[in-house]
Design an enzyme around this catalytic site. Structure first.
Site, PDB file in Angstrom:
ATOM      1  N   THR A  42      37.872  37.243  45.027  1.00  9.56           N
ATOM      2  CA  THR A  42      36.621  36.670  45.546  1.00  9.56           C
ATOM      3  C   THR A  42      35.464  37.267  44.732  1.00  9.56           C
ATOM      4  OG1 THR A  42      36.566  38.371  47.257  1.00  9.56           O
ATOM      5  CG2 THR A  42      37.381  36.201  47.920  1.00  9.56           C
ATOM      6  N   VAL A  44      32.089  38.322  45.140  1.00  8.62           N
ATOM      7  CA  VAL A  44      31.281  39.509  45.447  1.00  8.62           C
ATOM      8  C   VAL A  44      32.134  40.768  45.329  1.00  8.62           C
ATOM      9  CG1 VAL A  44      29.835  40.635  47.176  1.00  8.62           C
ATOM     10  CG2 VAL A  44      29.762  38.141  46.958  1.00  8.62           C
ATOM     11  N   CYS A  45      33.338  40.708  45.878  1.00  6.19           N
ATOM     12  CA  CYS A  45      34.252  41.859  45.808  1.00  6.19           C
ATOM     13  C   CYS A  45      34.530  42.239  44.357  1.00  6.19           C
ATOM     14  CB  CYS A  45      35.590  41.532  46.481  1.00  6.19           C
ATOM     15  SG  CYS A  45      35.443  41.143  48.217  1.00  6.19           S
ATOM     16  N   THR A  46      34.683  41.254  43.502  1.00 11.99           N
ATOM     17  CA  THR A  46      34.960  41.522  42.086  1.00 11.99           C
ATOM     18  C   THR A  46      33.846  42.370  41.484  1.00 11.99           C
ATOM     19  OG1 THR A  46      36.173  39.446  41.918  1.00 11.99           O
ATOM     20  CG2 THR A  46      35.368  40.392  39.853  1.00 11.99           C
ATOM     21  N   LEU A  49      33.882  46.069  43.113  1.00 10.16           N
ATOM     22  CA  LEU A  49      34.931  46.997  42.680  1.00 10.16           C
ATOM     23  C   LEU A  49      34.729  47.450  41.243  1.00 10.16           C
ATOM     24  CD1 LEU A  49      36.208  46.016  45.372  1.00 10.16           C
ATOM     25  CD2 LEU A  49      38.363  46.618  44.320  1.00 10.16           C
TER      26      LEU A  49
END
Ligand code: BEZ
Length: 211
Positions: A42, A44-46, A49
């Site tokens: 996804t 935003v998560c990318t 992290l």
């Protein structure tokens, strides 16, 4: 019961992208940041992290270990890590907990059913070497976090732990601090022999103590 600041962070065993983890043993005598994100692959998560991987040196300097969590399978997470390295310029250099059975997510209240009953929201837990929770944050899935703010909080927490000072609004590392109310003027004279500025008896300002 819901976790609160000051509670012992629940211990657990879990699978991670870097092998099996026993949480308290893994923390050992470091500080730790446990942060959840909703899902692999996804957008935003990318970004989060990858950015967190770029900050790893800053966390190392502060003796803070970092560990992510999602409710995905290990294989998905490992494949996604390749995308993060390719697109964000940083390879993820910390473990991600694979919480497919939602054991850890439920233990830490990371699933907020009125937001989603299957995915975690974006939580952050800062945990001290005493294994107590020092900070808890919950963000919605659609808002990426500001991890510089987390470093700012860690700096403040570590100063308080070492020097019994608090930090004022919008404080940044290097700026003036506040003597905490629990320290009397008499104690402060011993602790801070160079003195302080009293604005009110309860508002006593000192330069940031050296680490
Ligand atoms: C994201 O990481 O982009 C995301 C994940 C879940 C819901 C919305 C956004």
């Amino acid at each position: 019961m819901a976790l609160r600041i000051g509670d012992i962070a629940p211990d657990f065993k879990a699978k991670s992208t870097e092998g099996d983890i026993e949480f308290h043993k893994w923390i050992n005598d470091s500080w730790a940041i446990l942060f959840s994100h909703p899902k692999s692959f996804t957008p935003v998560c990318t970004t989060e992290l990858g950015y967190m991987a770029g900050l790893k040196n800053e966390f190392d300097k502060r003796n803070v270990k970092i560990i992510g969590l999602s409710v995905d399978q290990t294989d998905d997470q490992l494949n996604w890590l390749k995308d993060i390295k390719e697109t964000q310029g940083n390879a993820v250099n910390y473990p991600l907990i694979c919480d497919t059975e939602k054991k850890v997510s439920n233990l830490y209240g990371m699933i907020h059913p009125n937001a989603s009953d299957t995915l975690t929201v974006r939580t952050v837990f800062v945990i001290g070497p005493d294994k107590k929770i020092k900070l808890m944050l919950s963000y919605p899935a659609s808002t990426g976090r500001n991890f510089e703010e987390i470093i700012r909080v860690v700096d403040s927490l570590q100063l308080t732990a070492k020097h019994q000072v608090a930090t004022p609004v919008n404080w940044k590392n290097g700026e003036d601090c506040i003597i905490i109310p629990a320290v009397s003027d008499d104690e402060a004279k011993t602790k801070f022999p160079k003195g302080w500025k009293t604005i009110k008896p309860y508002l006593r300002i000192i330069p940031q103590p050296k680490n």
